[in-house]
Each structure stands twice: as C-alpha cells, then as structure tokens.
Design an enzyme around this catalytic site. Structure first.
Site, mmCIF file in Angstrom:
data_model
loop_
_atom_site.group_PDB
_atom_site.id
_atom_site.type_symbol
_atom_site.label_atom_id
_atom_site.label_comp_id
_atom_site.label_asym_id
_atom_site.label_seq_id
_atom_site.Cartn_x
_atom_site.Cartn_y
_atom_site.Cartn_z
ATOM 1 N N SER A 126 16.166 -95.917 43.092
ATOM 2 C CA SER A 126 15.318 -95.958 41.901
ATOM 3 C C SER A 126 15.907 -96.883 40.847
ATOM 4 O O SER A 126 17.140 -97.021 40.740
ATOM 5 C CB SER A 126 15.232 -94.542 41.329
ATOM 6 O OG SER A 126 14.678 -94.556 40.037
ATOM 7 N N TYR A 151 19.398 -86.003 38.694
ATOM 8 C CA TYR A 151 18.527 -86.752 39.619
ATOM 9 C C TYR A 151 19.025 -88.186 39.761
ATOM 10 O O TYR A 151 19.207 -88.691 40.881
ATOM 11 C CB TYR A 151 17.075 -86.746 39.118
ATOM 12 C CG TYR A 151 16.204 -87.740 39.856
ATOM 13 C CD1 TYR A 151 15.785 -87.494 41.162
ATOM 14 C CD2 TYR A 151 15.827 -88.955 39.261
ATOM 15 C CE1 TYR A 151 15.010 -88.420 41.861
ATOM 16 C CE2 TYR A 151 15.057 -89.883 39.948
ATOM 17 C CZ TYR A 151 14.651 -89.612 41.246
ATOM 18 O OH TYR A 151 13.901 -90.538 41.929
ATOM 19 N N LYS A 155 20.819 -90.513 43.094
ATOM 20 C CA LYS A 155 20.427 -91.829 43.629
ATOM 21 C C LYS A 155 21.654 -92.740 43.737
ATOM 22 O O LYS A 155 21.833 -93.447 44.721
ATOM 23 C CB LYS A 155 19.350 -92.468 42.747
ATOM 24 C CG LYS A 155 18.016 -91.747 42.799
ATOM 25 C CD LYS A 155 17.440 -91.768 44.211
ATOM 26 C CE LYS A 155 16.283 -90.818 44.409
ATOM 27 N NZ LYS A 155 15.918 -90.583 45.807
HETATM 28 P P1 NAD Z 1 7.332 -86.621 46.676
HETATM 29 O O1 NAD Z 1 7.878 -85.394 46.098
HETATM 30 O O2 NAD Z 1 5.860 -86.826 46.646
HETATM 31 O O3 NAD Z 1 7.803 -86.793 48.197
HETATM 32 C C1 NAD Z 1 9.035 -86.301 48.652
HETATM 33 C C2 NAD Z 1 8.751 -85.483 49.905
HETATM 34 O O4 NAD Z 1 9.978 -84.994 50.429
HETATM 35 C C3 NAD Z 1 7.875 -84.260 49.626
HETATM 36 O O5 NAD Z 1 6.798 -84.265 50.540
HETATM 37 C C4 NAD Z 1 8.806 -83.073 49.864
HETATM 38 O O6 NAD Z 1 8.108 -81.967 50.394
HETATM 39 C C5 NAD Z 1 9.800 -83.666 50.843
HETATM 40 N N1 NAD Z 1 11.122 -83.053 50.824
HETATM 41 C C6 NAD Z 1 11.937 -82.816 49.772
HETATM 42 N N2 NAD Z 1 13.096 -82.290 50.182
HETATM 43 C C7 NAD Z 1 13.022 -82.198 51.534
HETATM 44 C C8 NAD Z 1 13.899 -81.737 52.547
HETATM 45 N N3 NAD Z 1 15.099 -81.240 52.256
HETATM 46 N N4 NAD Z 1 13.493 -81.788 53.831
HETATM 47 C C9 NAD Z 1 12.276 -82.271 54.167
HETATM 48 N N5 NAD Z 1 11.402 -82.713 53.253
HETATM 49 C C10 NAD Z 1 11.776 -82.675 51.953
HETATM 50 O O7 NAD Z 1 8.076 -87.860 45.970
HETATM 51 P P2 NAD Z 1 7.777 -89.411 46.041
HETATM 52 O O8 NAD Z 1 7.290 -89.836 44.720
HETATM 53 O O9 NAD Z 1 6.990 -89.733 47.249
HETATM 54 O O10 NAD Z 1 9.255 -89.956 46.177
HETATM 55 C C11 NAD Z 1 9.817 -90.291 47.431
HETATM 56 C C12 NAD Z 1 11.230 -90.773 47.232
HETATM 57 O O11 NAD Z 1 11.232 -91.898 46.362
HETATM 58 C C13 NAD Z 1 12.170 -89.763 46.605
HETATM 59 O O12 NAD Z 1 13.440 -89.910 47.178
HETATM 60 C C14 NAD Z 1 12.198 -90.181 45.150
HETATM 61 O O13 NAD Z 1 13.370 -89.779 44.506
HETATM 62 C C15 NAD Z 1 12.120 -91.680 45.282
HETATM 63 N N6 NAD Z 1 11.609 -92.337 44.080
HETATM 64 C C16 NAD Z 1 10.389 -91.967 43.590
HETATM 65 C C17 NAD Z 1 9.898 -92.571 42.444
HETATM 66 C C18 NAD Z 1 8.555 -92.152 41.878
HETATM 67 O O14 NAD Z 1 8.281 -92.490 40.733
HETATM 68 N N7 NAD Z 1 7.707 -91.469 42.600
HETATM 69 C C19 NAD Z 1 10.653 -93.570 41.801
HETATM 70 C C20 NAD Z 1 11.878 -93.941 42.349
HETATM 71 C C21 NAD Z 1 12.356 -93.309 43.493
HETATM 72 C C1 UD1 Z 2 10.869 -91.472 34.948
HETATM 73 C C2 UD1 Z 2 12.280 -90.996 35.151
HETATM 74 C C3 UD1 Z 2 12.948 -91.844 36.217
HETATM 75 C C4 UD1 Z 2 12.156 -91.799 37.500
HETATM 76 C C5 UD1 Z 2 10.723 -92.243 37.210
HETATM 77 C C6 UD1 Z 2 9.884 -92.058 38.432
HETATM 78 C C7 UD1 Z 2 12.962 -90.078 32.986
HETATM 79 C C8 UD1 Z 2 13.856 -90.253 31.806
HETATM 80 N N1 UD1 Z 2 12.998 -91.058 33.911
HETATM 81 O O1 UD1 Z 2 10.921 -92.806 34.526
HETATM 82 O O2 UD1 Z 2 14.247 -91.364 36.477
HETATM 83 O O3 UD1 Z 2 12.719 -92.650 38.483
HETATM 84 O O4 UD1 Z 2 10.171 -91.420 36.171
HETATM 85 O O5 UD1 Z 2 8.634 -92.626 38.237
HETATM 86 O O6 UD1 Z 2 12.259 -89.104 33.119
HETATM 87 N N2 UD1 Z 2 5.208 -91.628 28.692
HETATM 88 C C9 UD1 Z 2 4.439 -91.254 27.613
HETATM 89 N N3 UD1 Z 2 3.724 -90.091 27.712
HETATM 90 C C10 UD1 Z 2 3.762 -89.289 28.808
HETATM 91 C C11 UD1 Z 2 4.551 -89.686 29.909
HETATM 92 C C12 UD1 Z 2 5.287 -90.860 29.801
HETATM 93 O O7 UD1 Z 2 4.378 -91.945 26.603
HETATM 94 O O8 UD1 Z 2 3.109 -88.237 28.815
HETATM 95 C C13 UD1 Z 2 5.969 -92.881 28.608
HETATM 96 C C14 UD1 Z 2 7.461 -92.691 28.762
HETATM 97 O O9 UD1 Z 2 8.054 -92.425 27.536
HETATM 98 C C15 UD1 Z 2 7.868 -94.042 29.367
HETATM 99 C C16 UD1 Z 2 6.636 -94.467 30.183
HETATM 100 O O10 UD1 Z 2 5.548 -93.697 29.679
HETATM 101 O O11 UD1 Z 2 8.065 -94.963 28.348
HETATM 102 C C17 UD1 Z 2 6.792 -94.199 31.670
HETATM 103 O O12 UD1 Z 2 7.191 -92.838 31.824
HETATM 104 P P1 UD1 Z 2 7.369 -92.150 33.255
HETATM 105 O O13 UD1 Z 2 6.143 -92.351 34.061
HETATM 106 O O14 UD1 Z 2 7.835 -90.764 33.022
HETATM 107 O O15 UD1 Z 2 8.501 -93.022 33.954
HETATM 108 P P2 UD1 Z 2 9.983 -93.388 33.449
HETATM 109 O O16 UD1 Z 2 10.291 -92.770 32.161
HETATM 110 O O17 UD1 Z 2 10.110 -94.863 33.541
#
Ligand code: NAD
Ligand code: UD1
Length: 339
Positions: A126, A151, A155
């Site tokens: 991330s 969290y 990562k």
């Molecule tokens: P998500 O929660 O939708 O998907 C994660 C999946 O993993 C879920 O289906 C959950 O049931 C499964 N899971 C969790 N722990 C498990 C375990 N121990 N065994 C088997 N399954 C398990 O999340 P996502 O948004 O799809 O994120 C996927 C990955 O990407 C994560 O590692 C997350 O940290 C990373 N990531 C997400 C974002 C974001 O904004 N969505 C940003 C940066 C990184």
């Molecule tokens: C957040 C997480 C980051 C994670 C990412 C996943 C924090 C501090 N960081 O990032 O670790 O990898 O999500 O997508 O939580 N915002 C509003 N109103 C809202 C929600 C968000 O104004 O109700 C703003 C936030 O202040 C930010 C932007 O929208 O400036 C994006 O927010 P968000 O979607 O939560 O993502 P990140 O903060 O970038």
C-alpha cells in the site's frame, strides 16, 4: 499449458476483480478466502462474469495444514496474496488481530509455498508505507516513513519478509505492488466493494450518501496547503489495478523479472482533491452528494500520489480508465446493492 494462479482473499474487493482479469488473460484461477470480510456472492460474480466455474476454497490462510493441503489439491504456479484485514482504525484498537492475521497469514503462506515448491508470489502492499512523502510524486525509492497504524506496519513488515524470504531462497520470486487508492467496480456491477458498517473510505461514503443511506459526507479538512484546501490522493480504478496483477504474474512466470524481489507503485500519477472527487462524482452520475467541511481526520496525510514511471517502463502497465468512467462504475455498483 495453462498456468494456475492462487488468489488468496479472492472473494474480496480487489481479489475478485483480479480473478476476473486473470481468467480473461487465460489463467486458471483458484480462490482461497475465509470470508471474514466478504461474501461468497463475490465468487459467484466472478463466475458469472467469466463464464468459468472458478474453484473456491474456504480456507483461513493462517491454517498451515489447510494451506499445505490446498497446494496438493491444485497445481499452483503463482500466488497473489490479498488476504488481510484492512481497516486502519480497527488496527489501532486491535493491533494483535492485525499483526496475527496480516503477518501470520503471509508467513504461513510462504512456508506452504516452499513445501509445495511454488516460487512466485505477488504481495498486496500500500501507498501507506510512504506516509507523507517529503517530495511528490512518490517513487519506489522514496523512503518509507514510520508506520502510523498497525495496519500500515503490517504492510511494511510483509514487504520486508518477502524481501528476506526471496534473498534466502534461491528460486523464489516476489513482487510487492503498492496500491494507491483503489476505487470503482467492475463495469458489469456484478462485483465491487462491500464495506461493512459505516465506510471509512471516501468513495463508498460518497456512493452511500448519494443513495440516501448516509445523510451527508464529511469532508475532512479544507485547510491543507493544496489548490482547493482539501487533501490530494491518487485514485486508481480497480479493474486497472487488477490488470497490474496480471502483468506482474506474467513477468514472474515468463522470465522477464530481472531482480527476484521488485516493488512497483500502482496508481495513476494524477493527484485529485477530495472536493474534485465529490464534484466529479456528481457530474459523472447526475446526482447530488450533500457534504459539509469538518476538521481534519487524525492520521491523514495532506497529499500523496504515485510516480508511475517504473510500472509503465518495466511492467508495460498504466491506468487508462478516465476518472468519470470509474465514478460511474462506483455508482452503478451502489445501485446494484439496492436490488
Ligand atoms: P477485502 O477485505 O475486500 O479483501 C480481503 C479478503 O481477504 C476478504 O475477502 C477476506 O475475507 C479475506 N481474508 C482476510 N483474512 C484472511 C485469512 N486469514 N484467510 C483467508 N482469507 C482472508 O480487501 P481489499 O480491499 O480487496 O484488499 C486486498 C488487499 O489489498 C489487502 O491486503 C489490503 O490490505 C490491500 N490494500 C487494499 C487497499 C484498498 O484501499 N482497498 C489499498 C492498499 C492495499
Ligand atoms: C486510507 C488509509 C490507508 C489505506 C487506504 C485504503 C488512513 C489514515 N489511511 O487512506 O492506510 O491504505 O485508506 O484505501 O485511514 N475523506 C473525507 N471524508 C470521508 C472519507 C475520507 O473527506 O468520509 C478524505 C480523507 O480525509 C482523505 C481522502 O478522503 O483525504 C481519501 O480517504 P480514504 O478513502 O480513507 O483513503 P486514505 O486516507 O488515502
């Protein structure tokens, strides 16, 4: 022969979209998920979109015996490890849950891969590892900042585990993809993000507000040193993000990977403010999003976006979906949840 990719966390938001793109690119896919933050409906969505009966294993990736057995049932060539918990606030309240699941599952997976002789793994990292970068855009060489949440720490730790495992184990290849802010949904509206409870992330909060589920969107701060005072992020379409995994797997399996451990930013390279995103959503979908500016959210950074040069030159990948199209898919997904 068709190569097979194990997608852990494949019933989740990014994993389900990636499973679709992998099948579309000709890979066999196995989904493993314990459904702790997802629903088996996502697997059905993947099957409906692709027309392929993608196998689903309901498994906890922390369960080493179950993981070993999975690798004996399926001849896996590469793994994409999405399985993790991802709620930043919850990780502050329950750090052990996060260290145990996110770090524990990765260590368990790497052990089972070694036992099974599987040598290719993509890890979901991330942009949170950069914190507030000193210079923007963030390149892969931009120093990581001390994590501001458990969290974020998981990562960084998992990136380091992968680097060390690769350097100790001849033959193991690892790629860490640092996602910026994934948004949107598959254009079919059959899969998308399923936030539990009140969404913490911006786009799910916007779509729920537009749908009348939430009264108004709080904009966290308009006094940042940015053009309109609201924070800047790099919002990446989830299907474009999913495609990045396909090229990463391709690079590992077909020998183009030069270094055994590589890291890539996966974003658009385009900073977008909170206000621009809200207005863009209203314009793209012809709906209003009631909103109000409130104070800054603790822990937020003011601006972060990606330098995407490395992914473009090395992986040959770039994001190409225009933001308004992505925002339309986000709304279509929200509307599909009402049915
Ligand atoms: P998500 O929660 O939708 O998907 C994660 C999946 O993993 C879920 O289906 C959950 O049931 C499964 N899971 C969790 N722990 C498990 C375990 N121990 N065994 C088997 N399954 C398990 O999340 P996502 O948004 O799809 O994120 C996927 C990955 O990407 C994560 O590692 C997350 O940290 C990373 N990531 C997400 C974002 C974001 O904004 N969505 C940003 C940066 C990184
Ligand atoms: C957040 C997480 C980051 C994670 C990412 C996943 C924090 C501090 N960081 O990032 O670790 O990898 O999500 O997508 O939580 N915002 C509003 N109103 C809202 C929600 C968000 O104004 O109700 C703003 C936030 O202040 C930010 C932007 O929208 O400036 C994006 O927010 P968000 O979607 O939560 O993502 P990140 O903060 O970038």
């Amino acid at each position: 022969m068709k190569k097979t990719v194990l997608v852990t966390g494949g019933a989740g938001y990014i994993g389900s979209h990636t499973a679709v793109e992998l099948v579309g690119a000709g890979y066999g896919v196995v989904i493993a998920d314990n459904l702790s933050n997802s629903d088996a409906g996502a697997v059905e969505g993947v099957r409906r979109i692709t027309g392929v009966e993608v196998p689903f294993e309901r498994i906890d990736c922390n369960d080493g015996a179950a993981m070993n057995a999975l690798f004996t049932r399926h001849a896996v060539d590469a793994v994409i490890h999405f399985a993790a918990f991802k709620a930043v606030g919850e990780s502050v309240a329950e750090p052990l849950k996060y260290y145990s699941n996110n770090v524990g599952s990765f260590v368990t997976l790497l052990g089972s891969m070694r036992t099974a002789g599987v040598e290719n793994v993509v890890f979901s990292s991330s942009a949170t590892v950069y914190g507030q970068p000193g210079t923007l855009p963030a390149t892969e060489r931009t120093p990581r900042q001390p994590a501001t949440s458990p969290y974020g720490a998981t990562k960084q730790i998992c990136e380091d585990i992968l680097r060390d495992a690769v350097s100790a184990c001849n033959g193991l290849h690892g790629i860490a993809l640092r996602y910026f802010n994934p948004i949107g949904a598959h254009p079919s509206a059959l899969i998308g993000e399923l936030p539990r409870g009140v969404p913490a992330n911006l786009v799910p909060f916007i779509t729920q507000t537009a749908a009348g589920i939430r009264g108004e969107l709080s904009i966290f701060g308009d006094d940042y040193p940015t053009p309109d005072g609201t924070a800047l992020r790099d919002y990446i379409d989830v299907v474009d993000l999913a495609r990045a995994h396909v090229v990463a797997v391709e690079r590992m399996l077909y020998g183009a990977q030069r270094e055994p451990y590589e890291v890539f930013n996966i974003g658009t390279g385009r900073p977008v403010s909170v206000m621009e995103l809200v207005k863009g959503f209203e314009r793209a979908n012809g709906v209003k999003v009631p909103c109000r500016v409130v104070g800054r959210r603790p822990g937020d950074v003011e601006a972060v976006w990606a330098d995407t040069t490395l992914a473009a030159t090395i992986l040959g990948w770039r994001s190409d979906r225009p933001l308004d199209e992505t925002l339309r898919t986000a709304w279509a997904w929200q509307l599909s949840l009402k049915d």
